[in-house]
Design an enzyme around this catalytic site. Structure first.
Site, PDB file in Angstrom:
ATOM      1  N   ASP A 200       2.491   4.074   9.619  1.00  0.00           N
ATOM      2  CA  ASP A 200       2.757   2.660   9.845  1.00  0.00           C
ATOM      3  C   ASP A 200       3.784   2.472  10.965  1.00  0.00           C
ATOM      4  OD1 ASP A 200       1.245   2.814   7.494  1.00  0.00           O
ATOM      5  OD2 ASP A 200       1.866   0.784   6.927  1.00  0.00           O
TER       6      ASP A 200
ATOM      7  N   ASP B 274       0.815  -1.222   0.000  1.00  0.00           N
ATOM      8  CA  ASP B 274       0.000   0.000   0.000  1.00  0.00           C
ATOM      9  C   ASP B 274       0.848   1.270   0.000  1.00  0.00           C
ATOM     10  OD1 ASP B 274       0.643  -0.823   2.653  1.00  0.00           O
ATOM     11  OD2 ASP B 274      -0.962   0.359   3.522  1.00  0.00           O
TER      12      ASP B 274
HETATM   13 ZN   LIG Z   1       0.270   0.932   5.274  1.00  0.00          ZN
HETATM   14 ZN   LIG Z   2       2.774  -1.193   6.630  1.00  0.00          ZN
END
Ligand SMILES: [Zn+2]
Ligand SMILES: [Zn+2]
Length: 309
Positions: A206, A65
């Site tokens: 993240d 992503d």
């Molecule tokens: Zn991500």
């Molecule tokens: Zn990630």
């Protein structure tokens, strides 16, 4: 002036009305992109910005992503006949990962320069940007980024006079040029006052809410931070998958005290992020939910209030 656009606000997968998280900035004709998930090109097009001036691409980490949109973007930049080198910055494995993706876009008219981050922190100066990558805590190696536009001091007439620097040299020195004179070399630092406050943007996604993030984001003009989960009952899930909740992000905001703070990288299950903001705002009132295409023009301090810049 630094233009900043949060291209998307989604984590894990793009949704019909939510693109994947990435950031595009423009300064002095040079654009910088952080992360490039699937659909990043469409988000740039929607904003009305162009691909060719992207001189730098930074990656936080190599989950799909955040990088799967790269081959298509490179192809488009090649089709726009870009010739100038492109610099990529990212964690260990950068060249291997990018070259694997390049199997499907092998011929590009521009060279790629790789800057692999091997230390917990790395600083790079590129095209007027000061970039600092700092290690964060995800389930793979992941970095946050601080982008700064430094600003030199004002020309100090008194200093120039005190050193008896002839007036004809003032202008080039003021522009940052070094001047050779029959009496020796003159450098700009001889006539400039102390550095002035620049522009600072911090982007991190993240990660768990580690202390280092607040240190790097301190006093940013804009702090863009992941807020994967808004629902209080998802706190354990956030820990398990190495992400954070709105409340955890708000704690970072409280410590860092940025001028503005936008949350991003929302879980696909989080349909209305605004719904969960109120509690986070009790901790740090400036925290807002990011929105796809949310844009800000950040100006140097004395430029604020001017419309002609
Ligand atoms: Zn991500
Ligand atoms: Zn990630």
């Amino acid at each position: 002036m630094l233009d900043v656009c949060l291209l998307g606000t989604g984590g894990m997968m793009p949704l019909p009305r939510r693109r994947l998280t990435s950031l595009l900035t423009r300064y002095n004709g040079s654009s910088l992109l952080i992360d490039c998930g699937e659909g990043t090109q469409v988000a740039v097009k929607e904003r009305g910005w162009t691909f060719k001036p992207i001189d730098t691409i930074c990656f936080t980490h190599y989950h799909a992503d955040h990088i799967s949109g790269l081959p298509g973007l490179l192809l488009t930049m090649g089709n726009a006949d870009r010739r100038e080198p492109l610099t990529m910055i990212g964690p260990k494995g950068l060249e291997r990962v990018v070259n694997a993706l390049r199997v499907i876009c092998p011929e590009l008219p521009f060279p790629i320069r790789f800057l692999e981050i091997t230390e917990p922190e790395m600083k790079v100066e590129l095209n007027g940007y000061q970039i600092t990558a700092f290690r964060v805590q995800h389930n793979v190696i992941c970095y946050g980024y601080t982008i700064e536009i430094p600003r030199k001091g004002k020309f100090d007439v008194e200093r120039a006079k005190a050193q008896q620097i002839p007036v004809r040299y003032w202008n080039p020195l003021q522009k940052g040029e070094t001047v050779e004179t029959p009496d020796g070399i003159l450098t700009p630092d001889m006539v400039l006052g102390p550095d002035r406050k620049g522009i600072k943007v911090t982007y991190c996604t993240d990660t768990r809410p580690v202390e280092r993030i607040a240190e790097h984001a301190a006093d940013s003009d804009l702090f863009i931070c992941e807020g994967m989960y808004g629902e209080p009952e998802k706190a354990d899930k956030a820990k398990e998958y190495r992400h954070m909740t709105f409340m955890e992000a708000a704690q970072l905001g409280k410590k860092a005290q940025p001028k503005a703070m936008w949350l991003t990288h929302f879980s696909p299950s989080l349909v209305h992020p605004e719904q969960y903001l109120a509690d986070a705002q009790k901790i740090f009132p400036k925290i807002e939910a990011g929105k796809d295409g949310k844009t800000v023009e950040l100006k140097f301090e004395e430029q604020e209030g001017e419309n002609n810049e």
